[in-house]
Design an enzyme around this catalytic site. Structure first.
Site, mmCIF file in Angstrom:
data_model
loop_
_atom_site.group_PDB
_atom_site.id
_atom_site.type_symbol
_atom_site.label_atom_id
_atom_site.label_comp_id
_atom_site.label_asym_id
_atom_site.label_seq_id
_atom_site.Cartn_x
_atom_site.Cartn_y
_atom_site.Cartn_z
ATOM 1 N N SER A 146 35.802 22.893 62.263
ATOM 2 C CA SER A 146 36.997 22.919 61.396
ATOM 3 C C SER A 146 36.740 22.027 59.859
ATOM 4 C CB SER A 146 38.264 22.226 61.930
ATOM 5 O OG SER A 146 38.443 23.047 63.027
ATOM 6 N N HIS B 186 39.144 17.270 59.244
ATOM 7 C CA HIS B 186 39.689 18.052 58.285
ATOM 8 C C HIS B 186 39.682 17.459 56.802
ATOM 9 C CE1 HIS B 186 42.243 20.522 61.649
ATOM 10 N NE2 HIS B 186 41.026 20.460 61.797
#
Length: 331
Positions: free
Chosen positions: A186, A238
């Site tokens: 991610s 992230h």
């Protein structure tokens, strides 16, 4: 455990589509000539295959029927798969392996990176996934985001953004999360999203429907970051990946100005305009400086064993916001 984010973007069929003429139409976001080079996307499919193959290896090593005590913790899920069967859903609701298997194969863990000098985990965790759902969400996002970027900018630049952003996400995650392991691509995927945003900004002159493209991309990014405040989702990966990709986009994804594109086939003395705008040069220099400084400071802090939460008392809320329904243990 790993992240469970699903990145997506609007107008995937039209965004970045090449035009067949030297002028633009209001239905296309790019002012791109037909002579612009289009790469064949092979890097993104290779990354997908590599991640799927790695997940199969993880499940083979996990071998739930042999290593799991069904009498104490319940039966393995999908036992007909043999060695590939999943841990009980109470242990892993994403249909995947145990935490101990992920840790053994290279999951990101602060103690092992800092105390055991296993810096390789900053990279290895990018290729591990916590379950089938986690893997599917990330690979679907990669296909939607990565193929468009690779077609327009080539495999080399996309590969650099993907890997550097993944490592950037790992560094920030390790600085702030001490008690949990983390896996997943991610951070790298958010890096591609960040690069898309900076590419839109630095190549502003070649875009039509500028506001629509910018608003759409910002909404997608904000939604995915908002999902990161849920428990068991590593939002620091992230954020670190996004910032790394955002800065790299200004460095690696610069396009010539539209006015130069129109005149590029004329003699040099007749072109008039500079190939790149002043703001593109400024953003290139500033982004490169910030990127080098950020990675340098982050790595120094990490290997000195510093806790990022000691320098930012509220930053832990960026990854998990406690409510009456759940608590956070990410510090």
């Amino acid at each position: 455990m790993g992240n469970r984010d699903l990145e997506s973007r609007g107008n995937s069929k039209n965004w970045g589509a090449p035009q067949s003429s030297n002028y633009y139409t209001s239905s296309s976001p790019y002012y791109t000539e037909s002579l612009d080079k289009q790469w064949t996307s092979w890097l993104v499919p290779m990354i997908v295959v590599a991640n799927v193959a790695m997940f199969v290896v993880i499940m083979m090593v996990n071998n739930c029927p042999k290593n799991h005590n069904s009498n104490l913790e319940g039966d393995c899920v999908a036992r007909f798969l043999g060695r590939l069967s999943f841990q009980p859903l109470k242990e892993n609701p994403l249909f995947g392996p145990s935490s101990s298997t992920l840790e053994k194969l290279g999951a990101l863990e602060w103690k092992k990176v800092v105390n055991d000098n296993q810096a390789w985990r900053l990279v290895s965790c990018i290729w591990l996934h916590a379950g089938v759902i986690h893997l599917f969400a990330n690979m679907l996002s990669l296909v939607f985001i990565g193929i468009r970027l690779e077609q327009h900018f080539g495999f080399a630049r996309v590969a650099v953004i993907y890997m550097v952003s993944g490592v950037g996400g790992s560094i920030l995650s390790t600085l702030f999360i001490k008690n949990n392991i983390s896996v997943g691509a991610s951070g790298a995927l958010f890096g591609l999203l960040g690069a898309m945003l900076s590419e839109l900004l630095t190549n502003w002159t070649i875009y039509a429907n500028k506001a629509a493209a910018l608003i759409t991309l910002l909404v997608i990014i904000l939604i995915n970051l908002a999902v990161g405040i849920l428990p068991h989702v590593d939002n620091f990966a992230h954020i670190g990946g996004f910032l790394s990709g955002f800065l790299l986009g200004f460095v690696l994804l610069v396009r010539p100005q539209f006015s130069w594109q129109e005149r590029r086939h004329l003699p040099v003395e007749a072109r008039g305009k500079s190939k790149y705008a002043v703001f593109q040069y400024v953003l290139w220099i500033l982004s490169l400086i910030l990127l080098i400084a950020g990675f340098g400071v982050g790595l120094v802090m990490l290997f000195k064993g510093e806790n990022g939460n000691d320098h930012c008392s509220w930053c832990h809320y960026l990854s998990c916001v406690p409510t009456s329904r759940w608590h956070c243990n990410n510090r």
